[in-house]
Design a protein around this motif. Sequence first.
Motif, PDB file in Angstrom:
ATOM      1  N   GLU A 820     -17.887  62.756  -8.528  1.00 35.32           N
ATOM      2  CA  GLU A 820     -18.500  61.620  -7.831  1.00 35.32           C
ATOM      3  C   GLU A 820     -17.626  60.370  -7.943  1.00 35.32           C
ATOM      4  N   THR A 821     -17.093  60.139  -9.134  1.00 31.47           N
ATOM      5  CA  THR A 821     -16.236  58.973  -9.347  1.00 31.47           C
ATOM      6  C   THR A 821     -14.957  59.104  -8.523  1.00 31.47           C
ATOM      7  N   ARG A 822     -14.421  60.304  -8.487  1.00 35.00           N
ATOM      8  CA  ARG A 822     -13.196  60.520  -7.721  1.00 35.00           C
ATOM      9  C   ARG A 822     -13.446  60.255  -6.237  1.00 35.00           C
ATOM     10  N   LEU A 824     -15.701  58.290  -5.008  1.00 33.01           N
ATOM     11  CA  LEU A 824     -15.849  56.839  -4.843  1.00 33.01           C
ATOM     12  C   LEU A 824     -14.479  56.176  -4.816  1.00 33.01           C
ATOM     13  N   LEU A 825     -13.582  56.617  -5.693  1.00 35.49           N
ATOM     14  CA  LEU A 825     -12.234  56.061  -5.723  1.00 35.49           C
ATOM     15  C   LEU A 825     -11.572  56.193  -4.352  1.00 35.49           C
ATOM     16  N   HIS A 826     -11.649  57.361  -3.776  1.00 37.40           N
ATOM     17  CA  HIS A 826     -10.947  57.574  -2.516  1.00 37.40           C
ATOM     18  C   HIS A 826     -11.599  56.821  -1.363  1.00 37.40           C
ATOM     19  N   ARG A 827     -12.917  56.726  -1.398  1.00 35.10           N
ATOM     20  CA  ARG A 827     -13.584  55.894  -0.386  1.00 35.10           C
ATOM     21  C   ARG A 827     -13.148  54.433  -0.539  1.00 35.10           C
ATOM     22  N   THR A 828     -13.025  54.014  -1.797  1.00 35.00           N
ATOM     23  CA  THR A 828     -12.610  52.631  -2.058  1.00 35.00           C
ATOM     24  C   THR A 828     -11.195  52.383  -1.551  1.00 35.00           C
ATOM     25  N   ILE A 829     -10.309  53.328  -1.833  1.00 39.43           N
ATOM     26  CA  ILE A 829      -8.921  53.161  -1.371  1.00 39.43           C
ATOM     27  C   ILE A 829      -8.904  53.012   0.150  1.00 39.43           C
ATOM     28  N   ALA A 830      -9.629  53.890   0.826  1.00 37.77           N
ATOM     29  CA  ALA A 830      -9.631  53.846   2.297  1.00 37.77           C
ATOM     30  C   ALA A 830     -10.145  52.499   2.788  1.00 37.77           C
ATOM     31  N   ALA A 831     -11.235  52.024   2.181  1.00 43.03           N
ATOM     32  CA  ALA A 831     -11.838  50.771   2.632  1.00 43.03           C
ATOM     33  C   ALA A 831     -10.947  49.577   2.309  1.00 43.03           C
ATOM     34  N   VAL A 832     -10.370  49.573   1.122  1.00 46.29           N
ATOM     35  CA  VAL A 832      -9.547  48.441   0.706  1.00 46.29           C
ATOM     36  C   VAL A 832      -8.288  48.347   1.574  1.00 46.29           C
ATOM     37  N   ARG A 833      -7.700  49.490   1.887  1.00 42.44           N
ATOM     38  CA  ARG A 833      -6.517  49.474   2.768  1.00 42.44           C
ATOM     39  C   ARG A 833      -6.857  48.806   4.098  1.00 42.44           C
ATOM     40  N   ALA A 909      -9.872  64.482   2.580  1.00 43.57           N
ATOM     41  CA  ALA A 909     -10.856  65.527   2.283  1.00 43.57           C
ATOM     42  C   ALA A 909     -11.963  64.987   1.376  1.00 43.57           C
ATOM     43  N   LEU A 910     -11.607  64.004   0.547  1.00 43.65           N
ATOM     44  CA  LEU A 910     -12.586  63.487  -0.401  1.00 43.65           C
ATOM     45  C   LEU A 910     -13.505  62.433   0.222  1.00 43.65           C
ATOM     46  N   LEU A 911     -13.197  62.057   1.469  1.00 44.30           N
ATOM     47  CA  LEU A 911     -14.062  61.088   2.126  1.00 44.30           C
ATOM     48  C   LEU A 911     -15.262  61.778   2.752  1.00 44.30           C
TER      49      LEU A 911
END
Length: 976
Positions: A820-822, A824-833, A909-911
């Motif tokens: 779950e944390t992973r 969230l990390l990848h969703r965060t990266i996508a959004a922050v970019r 894939a993690l999104l």
Amino acid sequence: MTDNAAPALRYSARLANEIEKKWQDVWEEQHTFWAPNPTGALSEGFAEAKDKPKLFVLDMFPYPSGTGLHVGHPLGYIGTDVYARFQRMNGHNVLHALGYDAFGLPAEQYALETGQHPRTATETNIATMRRQLRALGLGHDPRRSIATTDVSYYRWTQWIFVQIFESWYDVEADRARPIVDLVADFESGIREPVGEANPEERPWADLDERTRCEVVNRYRLAYLEEAPVNWCPGLGTVLANEEVTAEGRSDRGNFPVFKKPLKQWMLRITAYAERLLADLDLLDWPEPIKLMQRNWIGRSVGASIRFPVAGHVQTIDQTIDQSIEVFTTRPDTVFGATYMVLAPEHPLVDTIVPADWPSSTSAGWKGEFGVDVSPRDAVTKYREFAGKQSEMERQAEGREKTGVFTGAFARNPLTDGDIPIFIADYVLMGYGTGAIMAVPGQDERDWEFAEKFDIPIVRTVAPPDDDFEGPYLGDGPAINSEFLDGLDIAAAKQKIGEWLVEHGAGEPTVTYRLRDWLFSRQRYWGEPFPIVYGDDGLPRAVPAALLPVELPELEDFRPATLDPDDAVSDPAPPLARAETWLEAEIDFGDGPKRYLRETNTMPQWAGSCWYFLRYLDPTNEDAMVDREIEAYWMSSGVASGSEHPAQTSCSNSERDQAGGVDLYVGGVEHAVLHLLYARFWHKVLFDLGHVSTVEPFHRLYNQGYIQAPAFRDERGMIVDLQEVEERAGQHFYKGEPVTREFGKMGKSLKNVVTPDDIYRDYGADTLRLYEMFMGPLDASRPWSTTDIIGMHRFLQRLWRNVVDEDSGDLRVSDDAADDETRRLLHRTIAAVRDDMAELKFNTAIARLIELNNRLTQVVADRGSAPREVVEPMVLMLAPLTPHVGEELWQRLGRPATLAYEPFPEFDPALLVEDEIEIPVQVNGKVRATIRVPAGISNDALEAAARADERIAALLEGATVRKVIVVPGRLVNFVIA
RNA sequence: GCCCCGGUAACCCAACGGCAGAGGUAGUCGCCUCAAACGCGAUCCAGUGUGGGUUCGAAUCCCACCCGGGGCACCA
């Protein structure tokens, strides 16, 4: 902020200050932000950068204020710094630098107020500003920082002026060309001087040497002209139109401004009106700014029409073929032109005024100025009246129309009727031809005037109903207009245009509101003109080899002290007092002779017209900028693909042509002045082949203002912000209630917050983070010191998740993160970019806080933070809070600066979620939420919705009229 | 007067036409502390300026108005 009991390695203000100082020193020593040029002195390291896309990020040129920075100033600088750091991590060769706009009125006024020499004051101010900005941790290339007051800089400002002076606008080629080409054309007979440059239309061959010089001078893009200008005695100088407010006062200092005829340097910006307008379409700028520029340029399509002055003019040598040319946007109404008006200063007034009033003159036409005097005296009296009006009085709202009959008539070429010619100050000499045909039936101003002077009113457009009162401005069929009758406005305009051309009475024309740029100032603190005058009084450009013309040291640099309200005073340039400097011996090829220097100085805007070009190649002694370097940084290298989707309608190829700085950030206050002047200079330089792009600034972004609360007591006086208390939503000052307002931070509202105080209490990273978090970069928002703590706490929590506050040990483990944390990390990266590329730093920060909140839970559960989350987290935060970023990066065991580390990438894939929540509506109201597999088909989704107990109950016995299934979104049942 | 931009919780601000809440502040209640500050945790709080319209569905699109900020204003 005392840390007596706090753990030694808690992220406190004290620790933040230590870290910040440390990394600022490292960046400076290691040249971290040196951006390599493709060639020349600053090209070290280009080999590694040559495959990267380039990115030129620019802040609007600051002037070094005497009072230091307040927290509102760096908003834009922080924004560009975050963006620049983000794109650097994204693999761009980023140029970001900052210089100082140090000449000009603000600096000089400050020096005057504090009794210092402007150079001393300027140097002190720059040093203060450098210190305050360095403490912010901005990633600038320090080698490229220039000041307009540097002799090595203004040498090239003068050089550009000479380029402008030595060129003319070739209307056929639609570009500026060297003046020598023009002279060659005259010499060879290809071209003859025409128009205003040669009013008598004498052939070039017949002109003597001096007249030839004068004629050529009138073609130049920089020229001397005696014209009514904005004289501001309070500042001791003349001002450009753009520097005068709508109230007729000076932009700086708010002193009265008067119209006064003076001989001044002008720059022919009007030659570029059409291109300045058209090329706006190539730019990625906010629409409101484009609109303001369009309004300022004020393109107006219409026709010029010539009205012959009627034959009974009784002046000595006047002939009947004299005619008055007017500009009108409504040539279709010409049948309703029942009188004409000339501006009081119109040159034709003197030649048309007869000795006596015509017998038909009614008393009303003479108004209050023509009673018992001749027409000539009436005109003189009116001109005196009009000349005495300040700009403010002349433009006052709702002012009654004034004017006087000249005694002369003109013939309306369409009706063949004689119509009276008036002079009135509602017609301005500076716009169009300074004369109008007055059509009271379709113009409010003319209607007012006609009513007052009892002039016939003829409607030529039928109003919607017969009882219509006043002028009718809308569309409708033409009436009383012979061959135009029945046509609508557009068709009538078309037809009358053809008629005018056919009969030689006029032609379709385009007029602009834009005027030429008044370029001289009678002040000390500016660039001297590279111009000298010979015995003949004609101006010559100082040869390039003799540049710069250095500003002389003057003990007394003050402008003449004048009464701000004295309209009849004269400017007295301080440089005229520099006796030894004033005379120069120069050899223009005819032997050394003595010349007198120009004593005016350039306006502040000169230096800011091209500073960004000097950032590119600041040490070049042979050119203002090397061509290859200029082409490298200024070409359209639009930063990587997906980020800012086109905001304008034009295609990429058109935008590529425009070129220019990739991102330019600054306040809206420069919408007209600086941005228009800089575009103009750039186009001249482009025409002459000195730069490769037609536009200087490709993408413009307007940052908002930071506003601050201010409090007034019952008398309306501003009270000290520090002593205001808040109780139950009310504000009190020494026990008395006060009212709150918001305004720009500044001295006048006593609401200044300085960055130094915030650095001390929280550190620069917290300030950066707070300024970026307050709201979208382009919105104005109120400063709130109490809110800063939230950003400080965030950094503190993040720090604590990585570093043990007591021991300083890392709390990071190499164990994998939970799923779950992973995710969230990848969703965060996508959004922050995405957010960072669009300068939406406030939402990017919110995402990072969210991720950190998750991380805090993980640390609480497991006792350590997974490295696979911590490292990307630190990298994502680094553009926003670079000092904390670097420090944590180092503590994580990474040796080098993270400024060039790749920005984290996400795994698509993690999104994708395996299972999603779908709201189910009945008649648009949410009645249930169901969990379904992510890729579910519409039918299966509907079935799952129907299967839900609550939904099934609601659908029981009802007729389902319609089912809306939005895949991955919702299900809505519409029932009867 | 004309033209832009904006009105979402006490405050600052989020929300491709699809569950009004991402985040922060303040408030309240706990924990920590001899106590306070700092810190930590929990919690309360709006139906989106007003009135219409379009739509299965509107904070979001359209119209009118109100309020705030900005620009232009005798430009023919």
